[in-house]
Design an enzyme around this catalytic site. Structure first.
Site, short mmCIF file in Angstrom:
data_model
loop_
_atom_site.label_atom_id
_atom_site.label_comp_id
_atom_site.label_asym_id
_atom_site.label_seq_id
_atom_site.Cartn_x
_atom_site.Cartn_y
_atom_site.Cartn_z
N ASP A 148 29.18 33.35 47.84
CA ASP A 148 28.22 32.54 47.11
C ASP A 148 27.81 33.16 45.77
O ASP A 148 27.11 32.53 44.98
CB ASP A 148 26.98 32.29 47.98
CG ASP A 148 27.32 31.46 49.20
OD1 ASP A 148 28.41 30.88 49.23
OD2 ASP A 148 26.49 31.40 50.14
N LYS A 183 17.70 30.53 51.49
CA LYS A 183 18.12 29.19 51.91
C LYS A 183 18.95 29.22 53.19
O LYS A 183 18.66 28.51 54.15
CB LYS A 183 18.94 28.55 50.78
CG LYS A 183 19.85 27.41 51.23
CD LYS A 183 20.73 26.94 50.07
CE LYS A 183 21.86 26.02 50.51
NZ LYS A 183 23.04 26.73 51.03
N ASN A 184 20.00 30.03 53.21
CA ASN A 184 20.91 29.96 54.35
C ASN A 184 20.29 30.53 55.63
O ASN A 184 20.65 30.12 56.72
CB ASN A 184 22.24 30.64 54.02
CG ASN A 184 23.05 29.80 53.03
OD1 ASN A 184 22.74 28.62 52.83
ND2 ASN A 184 24.05 30.39 52.40
N MET A 232 37.72 32.71 50.03
CA MET A 232 37.35 31.80 51.12
C MET A 232 37.51 30.34 50.78
O MET A 232 37.95 29.56 51.60
CB MET A 232 35.91 32.07 51.55
CG MET A 232 35.76 33.38 52.27
SD MET A 232 34.17 33.47 53.08
CE MET A 232 34.07 35.22 53.38
N ASP A 283 28.11 21.90 50.00
CA ASP A 283 28.93 21.95 48.80
C ASP A 283 30.35 21.47 49.05
O ASP A 283 30.95 21.79 50.07
CB ASP A 283 29.00 23.39 48.30
CG ASP A 283 27.83 23.73 47.41
OD1 ASP A 283 27.20 22.80 46.89
OD2 ASP A 283 27.54 24.93 47.24
N ARG A 341 24.64 20.93 54.98
CA ARG A 341 25.50 21.73 55.84
C ARG A 341 24.73 22.21 57.08
O ARG A 341 25.24 22.29 58.19
CB ARG A 341 26.01 22.94 55.05
CG ARG A 341 27.01 23.81 55.75
CD ARG A 341 28.36 23.18 55.78
NE ARG A 341 29.34 23.97 56.51
CZ ARG A 341 30.46 23.46 56.99
NH1 ARG A 341 30.74 22.18 56.84
NH2 ARG A 341 31.32 24.22 57.64
C1 LIG Z 1 24.51 26.89 55.24
C2 LIG Z 1 25.24 28.17 55.11
O1 LIG Z 1 24.89 29.18 55.70
N1 LIG Z 1 26.28 28.18 54.27
C3 LIG Z 1 27.03 29.39 54.05
C4 LIG Z 1 28.00 29.59 55.20
O2 LIG Z 1 28.79 28.40 55.27
P1 LIG Z 1 29.71 28.12 56.55
O3 LIG Z 1 29.10 28.72 57.76
O4 LIG Z 1 29.97 26.68 56.50
O5 LIG Z 1 31.01 28.92 56.19
P2 LIG Z 1 32.00 29.70 57.18
O6 LIG Z 1 31.48 31.09 57.35
O7 LIG Z 1 32.23 28.88 58.39
O8 LIG Z 1 33.34 29.72 56.35
C5 LIG Z 1 33.39 29.70 54.96
C6 LIG Z 1 34.84 29.63 54.50
O9 LIG Z 1 35.44 30.87 54.63
C7 LIG Z 1 36.57 30.79 55.44
N2 LIG Z 1 36.55 32.01 56.27
C8 LIG Z 1 35.43 32.35 56.95
C9 LIG Z 1 35.40 33.47 57.74
C10 LIG Z 1 36.56 34.24 57.83
O10 LIG Z 1 36.60 35.25 58.55
N3 LIG Z 1 37.66 33.88 57.12
C11 LIG Z 1 37.67 32.77 56.35
O11 LIG Z 1 38.68 32.46 55.74
C12 LIG Z 1 36.41 29.52 56.24
O12 LIG Z 1 37.65 28.98 56.63
C13 LIG Z 1 35.68 28.64 55.27
O13 LIG Z 1 36.54 28.00 54.38
O14 LIG Z 1 28.81 30.72 54.95
C14 LIG Z 1 29.63 30.63 53.77
C15 LIG Z 1 30.47 31.89 53.72
O15 LIG Z 1 29.69 33.02 53.54
C16 LIG Z 1 28.73 30.47 52.54
O16 LIG Z 1 29.54 30.22 51.42
C17 LIG Z 1 27.77 29.28 52.72
O17 LIG Z 1 26.80 29.32 51.70
C1 LIG Z 2 27.93 26.90 49.86
C2 LIG Z 2 26.61 26.97 49.93
O1 LIG Z 2 25.79 26.19 50.65
P1 LIG Z 2 26.15 25.07 51.78
O2 LIG Z 2 26.89 25.80 52.85
O3 LIG Z 2 24.82 24.61 52.21
O4 LIG Z 2 26.96 24.04 51.09
C3 LIG Z 2 25.85 27.99 49.16
O5 LIG Z 2 24.67 28.21 49.50
O6 LIG Z 2 26.39 28.56 48.21
#
Ligand SMILES: CC(=O)N[C@H]1[C@@H](OP(=O)(O)OP(=O)(O)OC[C@H]2O[C@@H](n3ccc(=O)[nH]c3=O)[C@H](O)[C@@H]2O)O[C@H](CO)[C@@H](O)[C@@H]1O
Ligand SMILES: C=C(OP(=O)(O)O)C(=O)O
Length: 434
Positions: free
Chosen positions: A319, A22-23, A341, A121, A97
């Site tokens: 995840d 998915k991602n 996270m 989510d 997202r």
């Molecule tokens: C569509 C998609 O691809 N979604 C994924 C993507 O979401 P997404 O790209 O939205 O998530 P991010 O990697 O931006 O961040 C996820 C969370 O982790 C925190 N954070 C992130 C990096 C870091 O070094 N430190 C930190 O604290 C961020 O503040 C945030 O709260 O990556 C997440 C983290 O693997 C996954 O849960 C999601 O499923």
């Molecule tokens: C958090 C997730 O997805 P999304 O970033 O699309 O909400 C996920 O795939 O677990």
């Protein structure tokens, strides 16, 4: 709102094929906007979030042709940027997202982009600063309409720059990368995310003519090019689904073979479930999980309690923590689950507690699970699925439980798992969509 009626307690048996990731799909689909030439993508999962993104691309003017059930051809040669002003766009963009990742490609190719606050989510704060800061470094100018939470951006040709990301955001890295490939000059992204999703995106962009080095590391160097060409791309199997099947097999005492897993791309996932006591054998590219009546959690070398926590890749993906948590409820031993996270992803444990699991939610990020060694089964209840991964964790709990469960709001599960009821019923589960 759809629900699942689940009759628990059945052992499953047979082969199961993971869907495409998915991602990864959400990133790869956005990348089709980077060229006017045809891009063919295979192993696309038939799930709600991906189908919504395909619909969004079609509405934006991308020619979309479904060649087989999981293969599509895309051609972004007639983009209608006016669509970005429409209510329909705001509604679709807000519901997933992945929509955030159209910004980088649109800025790079057309010098403008818009987007509503993306959905996904509700698992805690999900800020976008990293995306904007990175694209601003490349020369984009952002406007934030605070009451409506609508972002718009413009740019002349993007210009390469050095940047150290404040966090290794997965979608943020993808967005900036897709801007940088068409920028003038060299971009260096340090503290880049390097999940297999990003590696796959890099490989696809390279096939399209992009110049990227450092793939798989947290230092990406991109030499911008004038133009990209079409390509073909095949999605990896979904590693989160593979991990979910490992937890499912353990909780239901099932003998299953997860087919074509691309094992080298799974990072710490197999080891994490092995430490929870799940036995598995790697047979070629398949993972065979034997029937186990009991499974025992590992401890650390000094005998202290196992801690399973998330980390940016190559650490364990956040995840899978909900699935690891539910798996621990019937193991022998105690585990501390630490979701670093996201601050709202563990609240679903109250439902597991209602089912009879022994869990102490220490704070929003940490839960201690005291496994019951399969001696006291969970009991079926009615519950609601709050997010994709908690939803699948509850489904696993219901399949292992004594009696009947109802899971409401299964649209959350459908966001990320393709025909999960049909596929699990084919190997012996009893799930009815009501
Ligand atoms: C569509 C998609 O691809 N979604 C994924 C993507 O979401 P997404 O790209 O939205 O998530 P991010 O990697 O931006 O961040 C996820 C969370 O982790 C925190 N954070 C992130 C990096 C870091 O070094 N430190 C930190 O604290 C961020 O503040 C945030 O709260 O990556 C997440 C983290 O693997 C996954 O849960 C999601 O499923
Ligand atoms: C958090 C997730 O997805 P999304 O970033 O699309 O909400 C996920 O795939 O677990």
């Amino acid at each position: 709102m759809a629900s699942f009626e689940v009759i628990g307690g059945n052992k499953l048996k047979g082969d199961i094929y993971p869907q495409g990731a998915k991602n990864e799909a959400l990133q790869i689909l956005c990348a089709v906007l980077l060229t006017a030439e045809p891009v063919t993508i295979s192993n696309i999962p038939d799930i709600r979030d991906v189908n919504k993104l395909i619909e969004l691309l079609r509405d934006l003017g991308v020619h979309v042709e479904q060649l087989t059930p999981d293969t599509y051809l895309f051609r972004a040669d007639d983009i209608n940027l006016d669509y970005l002003e429409s209510e329909q766009f705001v509604e679709l963009g807000r519901s997933i997202r992945g929509s955030v990742m159209i910004v980088g490609p649109l800025l790079a190719r057309f010098g403008q982009a818009k987007m509503p606050k993306p959905g996904g989510d509700k698992i805690g704060r999900r800020r976008l600063d990293t995306h904007f800061a990175g694209l601003e470094k490349l020369g984009a100018r952002f406007n934030y309409d605070t009451p409506d939470i609508f972002y718009s951006a413009t740019a002349d040709r993007l210009k390469g720059a050095y940047m150290l990301l404040d966090e290794a955001s997965v979608t943020g890295t993808a967005n900036i990368l897709m801007g940088a490939v068409l920028a003038e000059g060299t971009t260096t992204i340090y503290n880049a995310a390097c999940e297999p999703y990003i590696q796959q995106l890099c490989r696809m962009l390279i096939r399209m003519g992009a110049k990227i080095s450092g793939v798989g590391s947290n230092l990406l160097v991109i030499e911008g090019v004038e133009k990209l060409q079409g390509t073909e791309h095949v999605m990896l199997p979904d590693m989160i689904e593979i991990g979910s099947f490992m937890g499912l097999a353990a909780m239901t005492g099932s003998e299953i073979t997860i087919k074509n897993c691309r094992i080298p791309e799974l990072g710490l996932i197999p080891e994490t479930f092995q430490r929870l006591g799940v036995k598995m054998e790697f047979r070629g590219d398949d993972i065979y999980i034997p029937e186990q009546d009991h499974y025992e959690v590992d401890t650390y070398i000094d005998g202290s309690i196992l801690n399973i926590s998330d980390h940016t890749w190559p650490g364990l993906t956040p995840d899978l923590l909900s699935v690891a948590l539910v798996t621990a409820t019937q193991a022998k031993g105690t585990v501390l689950i630490h979701q670093k996270m996201f601050e709202s992803r563990l609240f679903f444990v109250d439902k597991l507690i209602d089912m009879g699991a022994q869990i102490i939610l220490c704070d929003p990020h940490r839960a201690t699970v005291i496994g019951q060694n399969n001696q006291i089964p969970l009991r079926g209840i009615r519950m609601t699925s709050p997010d994709i991964r908690a939803g699948v964790a509850l489904l696993i709990a219901a399949l292992s439980a004594e009696g009947r469960s109802i899971i409401d709001n299964v649209e959350q599960i459908d966001r990320g798992y393709q025909n999960i009821d049909g596929r699990l019923n084919a190997i012996g589960a009893q799930i009815r969509r009501i």
